[in-house]
Write an enzyme that holds these catalytic residues in place. Structure first.
Site, short mmCIF file in Angstrom:
data_model
loop_
_atom_site.label_atom_id
_atom_site.label_comp_id
_atom_site.label_asym_id
_atom_site.label_seq_id
_atom_site.Cartn_x
_atom_site.Cartn_y
_atom_site.Cartn_z
N ALA A 12 12.03 -15.22 -26.30
CA ALA A 12 10.65 -14.74 -26.46
C ALA A 12 9.69 -15.26 -25.40
O ALA A 12 8.58 -14.73 -25.26
CB ALA A 12 10.15 -15.10 -27.86
N ALA A 13 10.10 -16.29 -24.64
CA ALA A 13 9.25 -16.75 -23.54
C ALA A 13 9.67 -16.13 -22.21
O ALA A 13 9.10 -16.44 -21.17
CB ALA A 13 9.31 -18.28 -23.44
N GLN A 15 10.81 -12.89 -19.41
CA GLN A 15 10.00 -11.82 -18.81
C GLN A 15 10.11 -10.49 -19.57
O GLN A 15 9.12 -9.77 -19.68
CB GLN A 15 10.25 -11.68 -17.31
N ILE A 16 11.26 -10.16 -20.12
CA ILE A 16 11.32 -8.91 -20.91
C ILE A 16 10.43 -9.04 -22.15
O ILE A 16 9.65 -8.14 -22.48
CB ILE A 16 12.77 -8.55 -21.31
N ALA A 17 10.54 -10.19 -22.81
CA ALA A 17 9.74 -10.39 -24.02
C ALA A 17 8.25 -10.28 -23.71
O ALA A 17 7.47 -9.78 -24.54
CB ALA A 17 10.05 -11.75 -24.65
N ARG A 98 32.21 -12.64 -14.00
CA ARG A 98 31.91 -12.03 -15.29
C ARG A 98 32.52 -12.82 -16.45
O ARG A 98 31.91 -12.97 -17.50
CB ARG A 98 32.40 -10.56 -15.29
N GLY A 130 20.22 -8.83 -24.10
CA GLY A 130 20.74 -9.86 -23.19
C GLY A 130 22.15 -9.52 -22.72
O GLY A 130 23.00 -9.13 -23.52
N ASP A 159 19.13 2.85 -19.21
CA ASP A 159 19.95 3.69 -18.33
C ASP A 159 19.66 5.17 -18.58
O ASP A 159 19.57 5.97 -17.64
CB ASP A 159 21.43 3.37 -18.59
N ARG A 162 16.38 5.94 -17.04
CA ARG A 162 16.54 5.98 -15.58
C ARG A 162 17.17 7.31 -15.15
O ARG A 162 16.78 7.88 -14.11
CB ARG A 162 17.45 4.82 -15.14
N HIS A 187 26.88 -1.02 -20.54
CA HIS A 187 25.66 -1.23 -19.75
C HIS A 187 26.05 -2.09 -18.55
O HIS A 187 25.86 -3.30 -18.53
CB HIS A 187 24.57 -1.91 -20.57
P1 NAX Z 1 14.43 -14.38 -18.67
O1 NAX Z 1 15.33 -15.38 -18.04
O2 NAX Z 1 13.07 -14.15 -18.14
O3 NAX Z 1 14.27 -14.73 -20.21
C1 NAX Z 1 15.34 -15.01 -21.04
C2 NAX Z 1 14.84 -16.03 -22.05
O4 NAX Z 1 15.88 -16.25 -22.99
C3 NAX Z 1 14.50 -17.39 -21.44
O5 NAX Z 1 13.16 -17.74 -21.77
C4 NAX Z 1 15.50 -18.32 -22.11
O6 NAX Z 1 14.96 -19.62 -22.37
C5 NAX Z 1 15.80 -17.59 -23.39
N1 NAX Z 1 17.07 -17.96 -24.02
C6 NAX Z 1 18.24 -18.29 -23.44
N2 NAX Z 1 19.15 -18.62 -24.36
C7 NAX Z 1 18.56 -18.46 -25.56
C8 NAX Z 1 18.99 -18.67 -26.89
N3 NAX Z 1 20.21 -19.13 -27.16
N4 NAX Z 1 18.11 -18.43 -27.89
C9 NAX Z 1 16.86 -18.00 -27.63
N5 NAX Z 1 16.39 -17.81 -26.38
C10 NAX Z 1 17.23 -18.04 -25.36
O7 NAX Z 1 15.27 -13.04 -18.70
P2 NAX Z 1 14.77 -11.54 -18.94
O8 NAX Z 1 14.40 -10.94 -17.64
O9 NAX Z 1 13.80 -11.52 -20.04
O10 NAX Z 1 16.14 -10.85 -19.37
C11 NAX Z 1 16.77 -11.15 -20.60
C12 NAX Z 1 18.15 -10.54 -20.67
O11 NAX Z 1 18.09 -9.13 -20.60
C13 NAX Z 1 19.06 -10.94 -19.51
O12 NAX Z 1 20.35 -11.27 -20.05
C14 NAX Z 1 19.13 -9.70 -18.68
O13 NAX Z 1 20.32 -9.64 -17.92
C15 NAX Z 1 19.09 -8.64 -19.73
N6 NAX Z 1 18.75 -7.28 -19.32
C16 NAX Z 1 19.29 -6.25 -20.00
C17 NAX Z 1 19.00 -4.92 -19.72
C18 NAX Z 1 19.61 -3.82 -20.52
O14 NAX Z 1 19.29 -2.65 -20.22
N7 NAX Z 1 20.48 -4.05 -21.49
C19 NAX Z 1 18.10 -4.57 -18.61
C20 NAX Z 1 17.21 -5.69 -18.18
C21 NAX Z 1 17.87 -7.04 -18.17
O15 NAX Z 1 18.68 -7.16 -17.03
#
Ligand code: NAX
Length: 328
Positions: A12-13, A15-17, A98, A130, A159, A162, A187
């Site tokens: 939740a902290a 960038q997607i959140a 991977r 994620g 996707d 897109r 994905h």
């Molecule tokens: P960020 O790194 O900005 O944020 C991820 C957050 O998750 C961090 O704040 C981290 O502290 C937290 N986190 C890690 N482990 C955790 C846990 N066990 N419990 C709770 N929080 C935890 O990444 P962000 O850009 O927000 O991307 C998040 C995920 O989305 C990544 O895995 C990324 O690869 C994936 N994506 C998936 C997409 C999709 O279409 N399915 C597209 C966008 C993105 O690539």
């Protein structure tokens, strides 16, 4: 007034959140008539930053936002969740294969699956964002034996969106005029964005476009590689567009998809189209009454069959790897 819906968001902290939470609070996901209780989950190191995000959510003075709770404990964070958005994950760092990524994420989604099993609401809907999203969803599903398997889904709506954007750009027709786009498989870069059933303002898109070379050598790789292109351009991975797609995914699942159209969701296969049962693979689906159904009876030509098989084989490899590692 409607009963508040409890929405848990992990990562939740991140960038997607940051793109997601304010839209959930505004009603974009569950509707302007549905109050929301947010339960925000992070790792301990990010709780401070999450407190700042919670302050900003308060400062939005959103009429629909009835409460915000923060936790670093999944056993607390999923309590009573009606919707669970699993956004947080271990990112892929330099030199990670991977397999390493699967191993790093296994414990996170094992725990979260177990916590959802124990404490989420009976009607919980789970969306894994994620990465590797499909297989993380498979792990969570496997660790939640009391939750119906079909409640575990992964995001391929980005996707899908897109693909629509590329079709609109190619033809000059508005994206809203395209129907029946489908994303199949994982994905990942093996996903198959399929336009063979697409209509544009009622006509078959393949006829309107009439350029198979563009489909094979431009459209498909552009959609498959779009995430990489965005990282290159922006210096960070897609965030607001991923958040928007997650909103679309849950909105349609909860409130229904548009008549005469499909959306794409990665869902546990029921064996449709030869995709092994239980594998979380993307399909064209329709949604009504809070449930999705895989679109049945589509003709899959030889080209599509080959593309689907490649992506499904990758998913089977990921599934076998996480089973070997003891996560599922
Ligand atoms: P960020 O790194 O900005 O944020 C991820 C957050 O998750 C961090 O704040 C981290 O502290 C937290 N986190 C890690 N482990 C955790 C846990 N066990 N419990 C709770 N929080 C935890 O990444 P962000 O850009 O927000 O991307 C998040 C995920 O989305 C990544 O895995 C990324 O690869 C994936 N994506 C998936 C997409 C999709 O279409 N399915 C597209 C966008 C993105 O690539």
């Amino acid at each position: 007034a409607a009963r508040p819906v409890t929405v848990t968001v992990t990562g939740a902290a991140g960038q997607i959140a940051y793109g997601l939470l304010f839209r959930i609070a505004s009603g974009a996901m569950l509707g302007a008539d549905t109050p929301v209780r947010l339960r925000l989950l992070e790792i301990p190191a990010a709780v401070g930053s999450l407190e700042g995000v919670a302050m900003e959510l308060e400062d939005g003075a959103f009429p629909l936002l009835s409460s915000i709770d923060i936790s670093d404990d999944p056993w607390v964070g999923f309590d009573g969740a009606n919707v669970a958005l699993l956004v947080g994950a271990r990112p892929r760092t330099a030199g990670m294969e991977r397999g390493d990524l699967l191993a790093a994420n296994g414990p996170i989604f094992t725990d979260q699956g177990a916590a959802i099993n124990a404490s989420a609401a009976a009607d919980v809907k789970v969306l894994v964002v994620g990465n590797p999203a499909n297989t993380n969803a498979f792990i969570a599903m496997s660790n939640a034996p009391d939750v119906p398997a079909e409640r575990f889904t992964a995001l391929t709506r980005l996707d899908h969106n897109r693909a629509i954007a590329q079709l609109a750009k190619k033809t000059g027709v508005a994206g809203t005029d395209f129907r029946r786009v489908a994303i199949w498989g994982n994905h990942s870069a093996t996903q198959y964005p399929d336009i063979s059933h697409v209509t544009v303002a009622g006509r078959p898109a393949v006829e309107v476009i009439n350029d198979q070379n563009w489909v094979v050598n431009d459209f498909i790789p552009t959609v498959q590689q779009r995430g990489t292109a965005i990282i290159k351009a922006r210096g960070a991975s897609s965030a607001a567009s991923a958040a928007s797609a997650a909103i679309d995914h849950i909105r349609d699942w909860a409130r229904g998809s548009a008549a005469g159209d499909w959306v794409s969701m990665a869902v546990p296969s029921d064996g449709s189209y030869g995709v092994p049962e239980g594998l979380i693979s993307s399909f064209p689906v329709t949604c009504a009454n809070g449930e999705y159904s895989i679109v049945q009876g589509l003709d899959v030509d030889e080209f599509s069959r080959g593309r689907i098989d490649i992506s499904v084989a990758e998913l089977e490899g990921e599934r076998d790897a996480v089973i070997d590692l003891g996560f599922a």
